[in-house]
Motif scaffolding. Structure first.
Motif: not given
Length: 480
Positions: A51-76
């Motif tokens: 038997v090997r562990q079944v990994v439900i990778n919610w940690p990656r989903l939580v991190v990626d859901a926020i990171e995908e909305r963080l895009d720098v586009e410039g400095f003013r």
């Protein structure tokens, strides 16, 4: 008490070593390689090979859901309507589009990441900027100013007996390179120390959710890890139950250990008999032996437990239920989806505010390294972020056009709201300038039509109406 350079190095390395185990544990949860929890060690040893562990990778989903909305586009700069092209050139030259994304991801996962600024001997107008993992760097803050007092970066070169450990010590006025020889740290003769005399450590911290007492941040996974462990345990138990109970269970009466053999006559282990591999025996019902079969078990209790855990993750992290598969049979409306994402969007905007300040300090360091002096104007530098929400294209365009038509925002801001890149906006402005020059040339040539329109009775530009005529093929089709 003032520390010597070597004392700073040894102190920072000791602090870094103390927390590396926890950082690696957090990293394993994002990668889905964490050990199985909530299982008795005896059972884990017994089932290790099967038997090997079944990994439900919610940690990656939580991190990626926020990171995908963080895009720098410039400095003013303050008082400027558009992003500074020179700072954006330096950003692009250091591949910070990619590095900033990696830094945000590591900070969300492992509490923080680091940004290092240094001089560039090959091109003095383009300082070097690199984003470093918390697994490789550590920094200590001054308790009075809360600025970084010193930082260290560590890495190894070579393998086995040839492995050499290196370190870079960052202090307010000097950067020093070290290597370890016979267990003792000495300055690296191949890299002379950099006496920059900036009065400030050229390192900034991308700390996730820092608090007054915890300046180095807190992992975004802190609330998710216990629920993720529980979900992995339930999912693993479900697979074990599927092995034992989802197929019909057998029971044998009147048999001994010697009666269970394989096709070659070799005795089977107790565990092999349990999981239902092939049995062979010479006994029959006349000998008082019998084999019966129970009906298979239902696994729905595991499904409901996983669903409950998913709801808890959604409530703690602000993630929409449909991100975790908790959706209804009917598709949600666009308004319902936007409403469900409100908390997630707000969390992303909080990250933008906190990390926007970090990137602004990084760019101030860049200008200090490039120009040799601090720029007062840069104290009010602003980081431009892409909108963290997810409006539809039609909604965003309608809102932007209405604001521009009402003269509330200028044209460039309207284009930024529509999430055009700075390069695209620059190209649009060039086209606007070309169109304006053509218009002025027509007016200079005596054509006032663009200003006042056509006079009543003026012939059209196509007096014979040739452009309005249908081709012969179309006329024949209409006649038919």
């Amino acid at each position: 008490m003032e520390r010597t350079e070597l004392e700073w190095l040894e102190h920072l390395i000791a602090c870094h070593d103390k927390e590396k185990a926890d950082l690696k544990r957090l990293d394993s949860y994002y990668e889905g390689t964490q050990p199985l929890s909530y299982m008795a060690p005896e059972l884990q040893r017994e089932l290790e090979e099967t038997v090997r562990q079944v990994v439900i990778n919610w940690p990656r989903l939580v991190v990626d859901a926020i990171e995908e909305r963080l895009d720098v586009e410039g400095f003013r700069f303050p008082g400027h309507a558009e992003a500074d092209q020179e700072l954006w050139r330096i950003w692009q030259a250091n591949d910070l589009d990619e590095q900033s994304q990696q830094g945000h991801l590591d900070a969300l996962t492992m509490k923080r990441a680091y940004v290092v600024v240094g001089s560039n001997e090959a091109d003095e107008t383009t300082p070097l900027v690199s984003v470093e993992s918390a697994l490789d760097m550590f920094a200590e803050h001054d308790p009075r100013t809360r600025k970084i007092a010193a930082a260290v970066k560590r890495w190894c070169e070579g393998e086995g007996k040839d492995e050499v450990e290196h370190a870079t010590l960052y202090l307010p006025d000097v950067t020093i390179w070290w290597l370890q020889q016979d267990g003792i740290w000495v300055e690296d003769p191949d890299f002379p120390r950099d006496e920059h005399d900036m009065g400030e450590v050229p390192v900034e911290v991308l700390a996730n959710r820092p608090r007054l007492k915890y300046r180095n941040g807190i992992s975004e996974l802190a609330d998710v890890i216990p629920l993720s462990d529980a979900a992995c345990k339930i999912a693993t138990d479900m697979m074990v139950s599927a092995e034992y109970h989802a197929t019909p269970r057998r029971v044998a009466f009147g048999f001994g250990e010697e009666d269970f053999v394989d096709e070659q006559g070799n005795k089977l282990s107790a565990f092999s008999r349990i999981i239902g591999r092939m049995w062979a025996t010479s006994k029959s019902s006349q000998d008082g032996a019998d084999v019966k079969q129970f009906p298979e078990a239902d696994l729905k209790n595991f499904h409901s437990t996983l669903g409950q855990l998913a709801q808890l993750v959604a409530s703690l992290t602000g993630m929409p239920p449909h991100f975790l598969g908790q959706s209804t049979a009917n598709p949600a409306s666009a308004d319902a989806i936007r409403s469900s994402e409100a908390r997630l969007v707000k969390r992303a905007e909080r990250k933008q505010r906190a990390w926007g300040g970090t990137w602004e300090r990084v760019m101030r360091l860049v200008m200090r390294v490039r120009d040799g002096e601090w720029t007062d104007e840069a104290r009010s530098l602003e980081t431009i972020w892409r909108d963290a929400s997810t409006p539809t294209v039609a909604q965003a365009a309608d809102a932007a056009v209405k604001l521009y038509t009402a003269k509330i925002v200028p044209l460039r801001t309207t284009r930024e709201r529509l999430q055009f890149s700075q390069a695209e906006i620059a190209r649009m402005e060039e086209q606007d300038e070309e169109a304006a020059q053509q218009l002025m040339q027509r007016i200079a040539d005596g054509d006032v039509t663009p200003l006042f329109g056509r006079k009543p009775g003026d012939p059209p530009d196509d007096p014979e109406g040739l452009d309005d005529e249908e081709p012969p093929e179309a006329q024949r089709g209409n006649a038919a």
